[in-house]
Scaffold this active site. Structure first.
Site, PDB file in Angstrom:
ATOM      1  N   HIS A  79       5.704   4.509   0.080  1.00 24.07           N
ATOM      2  CA  HIS A  79       4.610   3.911   0.852  1.00 24.07           C
ATOM      3  C   HIS A  79       3.899   4.925   1.731  1.00 24.07           C
ATOM      4  O   HIS A  79       2.715   4.764   2.038  1.00 24.07           O
ATOM      5  CB  HIS A  79       5.142   2.757   1.698  1.00 24.07           C
ATOM      6  CG  HIS A  79       5.527   1.557   0.896  1.00 24.07           C
ATOM      7  ND1 HIS A  79       4.602   0.672   0.395  1.00 24.07           N
ATOM      8  CD2 HIS A  79       6.745   1.108   0.465  1.00 24.07           C
ATOM      9  CE1 HIS A  79       5.213  -0.281  -0.278  1.00 24.07           C
ATOM     10  NE2 HIS A  79       6.518  -0.045  -0.262  1.00 24.07           N
ATOM     11  N   ASN A  97       2.687   3.645  -4.754  1.00 16.28           N
ATOM     12  CA  ASN A  97       3.747   3.147  -3.867  1.00 16.28           C
ATOM     13  C   ASN A  97       5.105   3.128  -4.556  1.00 16.28           C
ATOM     14  O   ASN A  97       6.127   3.483  -3.959  1.00 16.28           O
ATOM     15  CB  ASN A  97       3.396   1.743  -3.373  1.00 16.28           C
ATOM     16  CG  ASN A  97       2.357   1.761  -2.264  1.00 16.28           C
ATOM     17  OD1 ASN A  97       2.257   2.731  -1.510  1.00 16.28           O
ATOM     18  ND2 ASN A  97       1.588   0.693  -2.155  1.00 16.28           N
ATOM     19  N   ASP A 142      -0.038   5.270   1.953  1.00 16.98           N
ATOM     20  CA  ASP A 142      -0.810   5.213   3.197  1.00 16.98           C
ATOM     21  C   ASP A 142      -1.748   6.412   3.306  1.00 16.98           C
ATOM     22  O   ASP A 142      -2.908   6.281   3.720  1.00 16.98           O
ATOM     23  CB  ASP A 142       0.134   5.184   4.402  1.00 16.98           C
ATOM     24  CG  ASP A 142       0.882   3.872   4.529  1.00 16.98           C
ATOM     25  OD1 ASP A 142       0.481   2.897   3.858  1.00 16.98           O
ATOM     26  OD2 ASP A 142       1.863   3.813   5.299  1.00 16.98           O
ATOM     27  N   ASP A 145     -11.889  -1.635  -5.339  1.00 24.57           N
ATOM     28  CA  ASP A 145     -10.442  -1.733  -5.447  1.00 24.57           C
ATOM     29  C   ASP A 145      -9.899  -0.442  -6.071  1.00 24.57           C
ATOM     30  O   ASP A 145     -10.441   0.052  -7.066  1.00 24.57           O
ATOM     31  CB  ASP A 145     -10.044  -2.929  -6.322  1.00 24.57           C
ATOM     32  CG  ASP A 145      -8.557  -3.214  -6.251  1.00 24.57           C
ATOM     33  OD1 ASP A 145      -8.123  -3.853  -5.291  1.00 24.57           O
ATOM     34  OD2 ASP A 145      -7.832  -2.767  -7.174  1.00 24.57           O
ATOM     35  N   GLU A 173      -5.313  -2.438  -1.097  1.00 26.99           N
ATOM     36  CA  GLU A 173      -6.128  -1.335  -1.594  1.00 26.99           C
ATOM     37  C   GLU A 173      -7.570  -1.758  -1.844  1.00 26.99           C
ATOM     38  O   GLU A 173      -8.318  -1.092  -2.565  1.00 26.99           O
ATOM     39  CB  GLU A 173      -5.523  -0.767  -2.878  1.00 26.99           C
ATOM     40  CG  GLU A 173      -5.505  -1.710  -4.060  1.00 26.99           C
ATOM     41  CD  GLU A 173      -4.266  -2.600  -4.120  1.00 26.99           C
ATOM     42  OE1 GLU A 173      -3.949  -3.087  -5.210  1.00 26.99           O
ATOM     43  OE2 GLU A 173      -3.613  -2.799  -3.071  1.00 26.99           O
TER      44      GLU A 173
END
Length: 358
Positions: free
Chosen positions: A241, A236, A245, A228, A271
């Protein structure tokens, strides 16, 4: 995290030789056996009335075999043998009808069914290999059986048949080629995460299920790793975002660059990533994940005037020491991941070890 109950798409596609899956091909073949068997009974009776006793007997016997096969094929493991037997016998019988005097002046029309049935039941490659020779043979048999070179009208009939046969084969081949391409594209979309290009959650879980089955049979082991990205929500929230990405794509590349060809990696959602490390000992899997943790922590991703820096936490569980099912292994790896988060993040924690130094 639970394992999906639906069929493995990869295995399903691998077993598909045409646009139909094996269960659909089996159902269609049984229907063809029934229809063809009934038709041969009628044709055999008419041929008997017309005095073609040998041909009528052959059609009656073939009809009986087809009716038997219709029930046998329902559970037979040799589906391909039944399909090839039906197609080769049927196509050969169609050619035989052409040379029987006065058997049927329209029997040549069955030649045009050869590519349709071949491609439908066998797929593009096998369908072409089977249908092309029979189409050529059918046109040649028709040409010599009705003396198509005797007059211009007879030659026109022959050319019509040849042209229709070639166009039928060409159109079916083009259609099957495009269908395979479209199916593969849809398959890849269904199996891969569109952002990172890694296996998606469903595909990864299917791979995990296969890995468990294979290792259970061979007595070997593997490591399941759940990873994670730490504090990813801040990326974000503060940078947008698009930055998030790009960061996830970068993480995906870092994972695939270090792993072996026998290993698997997928994006489980958000994630969170999953890794399957085949034939590794606990110490080796820990060292590998430590190296990945360090690579991620040292990585810098330029984004405009800013630089994105990330860390990640890892939880490791081993088959069969920490579980023999996907659910048990996931729970063990998740507990380790949670322990790493609680210990300050940017950690690698493996099942059975309470604390690990960075």
């Amino acid at each position: 995290m639970s394992t999906p109950k639906e069929a493995d798409l990869g295995v399903s596609l691998e077993q598909s030789r045409s646009g139909l899956r094996d269960n659909h091909r089996r159902s269609l073949t049984r229907t063809l056996f029934l229809v063809t068997g009934a038709a041969l009974l009628i044709f055999g009776s008419l041929q008997f009335i017309n005095g073609h006793f040998l041909l009528a007997t052959a059609e009656f016997i073939a009809s009986g075999v087809l009716f038997f096969g219709r029930y046998r094929i329902y559970s037979s493991p040799n589906l391909e043998h039944w399909i090839y037997g039906y197609l080769v016998s049927g196509f050969s019988f169609s050619l035989l009808i052409l040379v029987v005097p006065d058997a049927s002046i329209t029997a040549y029309t069955w030649i045009l069914m050869i590519p349709v049935l071949s491609y439908l039941l066998l797929g593009k490659s096998a369908g072409f290999r089977l249908s092309a020779p029979f189409l050529v043979a059918g046109c040649l048999v028709y040409a010599f059986s009705v003396d198509s070179f005797a007059s211009a009208f007879a030659l026109i009939d022959l050319l019509n048949l040849v042209l229709c046969a070639v166009l039928m084969l060409l159109f079916v081949h083009i259609y099957e080629t495009r269908r395979e391409e479209a199916e593969m594209k849809l398959f890849n979309m269904a199996q891969n995460d569109s952002l990172t290009g890694l296996a998606n959650r469903s595909s990864f879980q299917s791979t995990l299920a296969r890995t468990i089955a294979e290792c259970d049979r061979s007595g070997s082991g593997f490591a399941l790793v759940v990873m994670d990205v730490d504090h990813f929500k801040l990326v974000n929230d503060t940078m947008g975002h698009d930055a998030g990405d790009r960061a996830l794509s970068r993480i995906g590349k870092l994972l695939t660059e270090r792993l072996r060809a026998t290993d698997s990696v997928g994006r489980l959602g958000g994630e969170e990533f999953g890794l399957i490390l085949r034939d590794v000992k606990p110490d080796d899997s820990f060292e590998l994940m430590e190296e990945l943790r360090e690579r991620i922590a040292a990585s810098e991703l330029p984004y405009g005037d800013a630089t994105i820096r990330l860390t990640a936490s890892f939880g490791i569980a081993h088959f069969p020491e920490h579980g023999r099912s996907a659910e048990t292994l996931y729970r063990a790896a998740d507990r380790c991941l949670f322990a790493g988060k609680q210990a300050g993040r940017n950690k690698v924690i493996r099942a059975g070890v309470s604390a690990v130094r960075r």
